[in-house]
Design a protein around this motif. Structure first.
Motif, mmCIF file in Angstrom:
data_model
loop_
_atom_site.group_PDB
_atom_site.id
_atom_site.type_symbol
_atom_site.label_atom_id
_atom_site.label_comp_id
_atom_site.label_asym_id
_atom_site.label_seq_id
_atom_site.Cartn_x
_atom_site.Cartn_y
_atom_site.Cartn_z
ATOM 1 N N THR A 9 0.832 -1.208 0.000
ATOM 2 C CA THR A 9 0.000 0.000 0.000
ATOM 3 C C THR A 9 0.863 1.253 0.000
ATOM 4 O O THR A 9 1.886 1.296 0.676
ATOM 5 N N ILE A 10 0.415 2.254 -0.762
ATOM 6 C CA ILE A 10 1.028 3.581 -0.742
ATOM 7 C C ILE A 10 -0.083 4.614 -0.569
ATOM 8 O O ILE A 10 -1.245 4.345 -0.857
ATOM 9 N N ARG A 11 0.274 5.786 -0.119
ATOM 10 C CA ARG A 11 -0.659 6.919 -0.046
ATOM 11 C C ARG A 11 -0.400 7.775 -1.268
ATOM 12 O O ARG A 11 0.746 8.134 -1.562
ATOM 13 N N THR A 12 -1.443 8.098 -2.021
ATOM 14 C CA THR A 12 -1.261 8.835 -3.266
ATOM 15 C C THR A 12 -2.512 9.636 -3.600
ATOM 16 O O THR A 12 -3.405 9.801 -2.775
ATOM 17 N N ASN A 13 -2.580 10.138 -4.819
ATOM 18 C CA ASN A 13 -3.733 10.899 -5.311
ATOM 19 C C ASN A 13 -3.735 10.832 -6.837
ATOM 20 O O ASN A 13 -2.883 10.181 -7.434
ATOM 21 N N ASN A 14 -4.675 11.506 -7.467
ATOM 22 C CA ASN A 14 -4.826 11.432 -8.920
ATOM 23 C C ASN A 14 -4.053 12.504 -9.682
ATOM 24 O O ASN A 14 -4.351 12.772 -10.836
ATOM 25 N N THR A 15 -3.057 13.111 -9.050
ATOM 26 C CA THR A 15 -2.208 14.067 -9.760
ATOM 27 C C THR A 15 -1.240 13.298 -10.662
ATOM 28 O O THR A 15 -1.123 12.076 -10.566
ATOM 29 N N GLU A 16 -0.532 14.021 -11.501
ATOM 30 C CA GLU A 16 0.463 13.390 -12.366
ATOM 31 C C GLU A 16 1.522 12.666 -11.521
ATOM 32 O O GLU A 16 1.920 11.541 -11.836
ATOM 33 N N TYR A 54 -8.584 0.856 -3.765
ATOM 34 C CA TYR A 54 -8.556 2.281 -3.446
ATOM 35 C C TYR A 54 -9.406 2.457 -2.196
ATOM 36 O O TYR A 54 -10.591 2.121 -2.206
ATOM 37 N N ASP A 55 -8.816 2.992 -1.117
ATOM 38 C CA ASP A 55 -9.606 3.205 0.098
ATOM 39 C C ASP A 55 -8.980 4.302 0.956
ATOM 40 O O ASP A 55 -8.000 4.922 0.559
ATOM 41 N N HIS A 56 -9.581 4.556 2.100
ATOM 42 C CA HIS A 56 -9.170 5.626 3.008
ATOM 43 C C HIS A 56 -9.065 6.973 2.272
ATOM 44 O O HIS A 56 -8.087 7.693 2.401
ATOM 45 N N TYR A 57 -10.115 7.256 1.508
ATOM 46 C CA TYR A 57 -10.190 8.519 0.774
ATOM 47 C C TYR A 57 -10.253 9.691 1.742
ATOM 48 O O TYR A 57 -10.989 9.632 2.733
ATOM 49 N N ASP A 58 -9.507 10.762 1.457
ATOM 50 C CA ASP A 58 -9.644 11.996 2.242
ATOM 51 C C ASP A 58 -11.053 12.542 2.096
ATOM 52 O O ASP A 58 -11.654 13.001 3.058
ATOM 53 N N ASN A 59 -11.571 12.533 0.876
ATOM 54 C CA ASN A 59 -12.932 12.990 0.631
ATOM 55 C C ASN A 59 -13.506 12.327 -0.619
ATOM 56 O O ASN A 59 -14.445 11.596 -0.554
ATOM 57 N N ASP A 60 -12.930 12.580 -1.773
ATOM 58 C CA ASP A 60 -13.399 11.986 -3.017
ATOM 59 C C ASP A 60 -12.192 11.719 -3.913
ATOM 60 O O ASP A 60 -11.060 11.713 -3.430
ATOM 61 N N GLU A 61 -12.417 11.556 -5.203
ATOM 62 C CA GLU A 61 -11.307 11.237 -6.111
ATOM 63 C C GLU A 61 -10.315 12.381 -6.278
ATOM 64 O O GLU A 61 -9.248 12.210 -6.859
ATOM 65 N N ASN A 62 -10.639 13.562 -5.754
ATOM 66 C CA ASN A 62 -9.735 14.709 -5.875
ATOM 67 C C ASN A 62 -8.738 14.822 -4.728
ATOM 68 O O ASN A 62 -7.823 15.633 -4.782
ATOM 69 N N GLY A 63 -8.898 14.022 -3.676
ATOM 70 C CA GLY A 63 -7.992 14.076 -2.532
ATOM 71 C C GLY A 63 -7.062 12.871 -2.489
ATOM 72 O O GLY A 63 -6.994 12.072 -3.426
ATOM 73 N N ASP A 64 -6.354 12.741 -1.384
ATOM 74 C CA ASP A 64 -5.458 11.603 -1.193
ATOM 75 C C ASP A 64 -6.259 10.355 -0.843
ATOM 76 O O ASP A 64 -7.366 10.436 -0.299
ATOM 77 N N TYR A 65 -5.673 9.208 -1.139
ATOM 78 C CA TYR A 65 -6.273 7.916 -0.817
ATOM 79 C C TYR A 65 -5.159 6.882 -0.720
ATOM 80 O O TYR A 65 -4.031 7.119 -1.153
ATOM 81 N N ASP A 66 -5.482 5.740 -0.139
ATOM 82 C CA ASP A 66 -4.545 4.616 -0.116
ATOM 83 C C ASP A 66 -4.756 3.800 -1.383
ATOM 84 O O ASP A 66 -5.901 3.492 -1.747
ATOM 85 N N PHE A 67 -3.659 3.473 -2.018
ATOM 86 C CA PHE A 67 -3.679 2.605 -3.193
ATOM 87 C C PHE A 67 -2.927 1.338 -2.823
ATOM 88 O O PHE A 67 -1.789 1.402 -2.369
ATOM 89 N N SER A 68 -3.575 0.200 -2.983
ATOM 90 C CA SER A 68 -2.962 -1.087 -2.658
ATOM 91 C C SER A 68 -3.022 -2.006 -3.863
ATOM 92 O O SER A 68 -3.962 -1.937 -4.664
ATOM 93 N N ILE A 69 -2.038 -2.855 -3.966
ATOM 94 C CA ILE A 69 -2.085 -3.967 -4.912
ATOM 95 C C ILE A 69 -2.181 -5.216 -4.053
ATOM 96 O O ILE A 69 -1.337 -5.460 -3.185
ATOM 97 N N LEU A 70 -3.240 -5.966 -4.279
ATOM 98 C CA LEU A 70 -3.526 -7.177 -3.519
ATOM 99 C C LEU A 70 -3.259 -8.399 -4.381
ATOM 100 O O LEU A 70 -3.504 -8.378 -5.584
ATOM 101 N N GLY A 71 -2.830 -9.469 -3.752
ATOM 102 C CA GLY A 71 -2.771 -10.763 -4.411
ATOM 103 C C GLY A 71 -4.000 -11.536 -3.978
ATOM 104 O O GLY A 71 -4.132 -11.887 -2.805
ATOM 105 N N VAL A 72 -4.949 -11.756 -4.899
ATOM 106 C CA VAL A 72 -6.220 -12.402 -4.554
ATOM 107 C C VAL A 72 -6.382 -13.721 -5.298
ATOM 108 O O VAL A 72 -5.696 -13.978 -6.291
ATOM 109 N N THR A 73 -7.319 -14.530 -4.812
ATOM 110 C CA THR A 73 -7.674 -15.782 -5.487
ATOM 111 C C THR A 73 -9.060 -15.618 -6.108
ATOM 112 O O THR A 73 -9.707 -14.584 -5.943
ATOM 113 N N SER A 74 -9.530 -16.650 -6.763
ATOM 114 C CA SER A 74 -10.831 -16.579 -7.437
ATOM 115 C C SER A 74 -11.966 -16.295 -6.451
ATOM 116 O O SER A 74 -13.001 -15.749 -6.837
ATOM 117 N N ASP A 75 -11.793 -16.630 -5.179
ATOM 118 C CA ASP A 75 -12.821 -16.345 -4.173
ATOM 119 C C ASP A 75 -13.138 -14.855 -4.103
ATOM 120 O O ASP A 75 -14.278 -14.464 -3.883
#
Length: 150
Positions: A9-16, A54-75
């Motif tokens: 997980t990293i903390r990021t936003n939708n800026t360049e 994408y979770d832990h949004y500051d408010n909406d898609e214009n603010g910061d949020y946590d971005f994670s890459i998960l390893g998931v199974t078919s479940d």
């Protein structure tokens, strides 16, 4: 002893700059530097698919949020389909010859539907699964978004 990660997980936003951070972490996962798809001995982890969360949004898609890459199974996908059926998530699917364009089209549809009031986003936990053309039956890249609605 080999090990694998279930998520990174990293903390990021939708800026360049934020998008650059997301690209960098994806490169680390794809290369095996971060052992989600491959274990620490660089052996492919059978049955594991990468999914973005994408979770832990500051408010909406214009603010910061946590971005994670998960390893998931078919479940994971079965549970998401149940969430779609129950109305807590809405599924978006787009395909294109280019993986980036399929994802862009799917997100633009979400943002437009939210802006025009077609959906009310919960901004809790959203998921994205992108599948390169090499792994699909129709030879096109696909993007699946599961957007939390409320």
């Amino acid at each position: 002893m080999a090990y694998g990660l279930n998520a990174v997980t990293i903390r990021t936003n939708n800026t360049e700059e934020g998008m650059k951070k997301i690209d960098e972490i994806w490169q680390d996962v794809i290369s095996g530097k971060l052992p989600i798809l491959y274990d620490s001995n660089h052996s492919f982890r059978q049955g594991v698919s990468p999914v973005s969360r994408y979770d832990h949004y500051d408010n909406d898609e214009n603010g910061d949020y946590d971005f994670s890459i998960l390893g998931v199974t078919s479940d994971f996908f079965q549970e998401m389909e149940k969430a779609v059926s129950s109305g807590t998530y809405k599924k978006y699917e787009e395909s294109d010859d280019n993986l980036g364009l399929s994802a862009k089209k799917a997100w633009e549809k979400v943002w437009n539907e939210h802006k025009t009031g077609v959906i009310k986003r919960a901004f809790s936990k959203d998921y994205e699964s992108t599948v390169p053309a090499a792994y699909t039956k129709d030879g096109k890249a696909h993007c699946y978004l599961y957007i939390a609605i409320g």
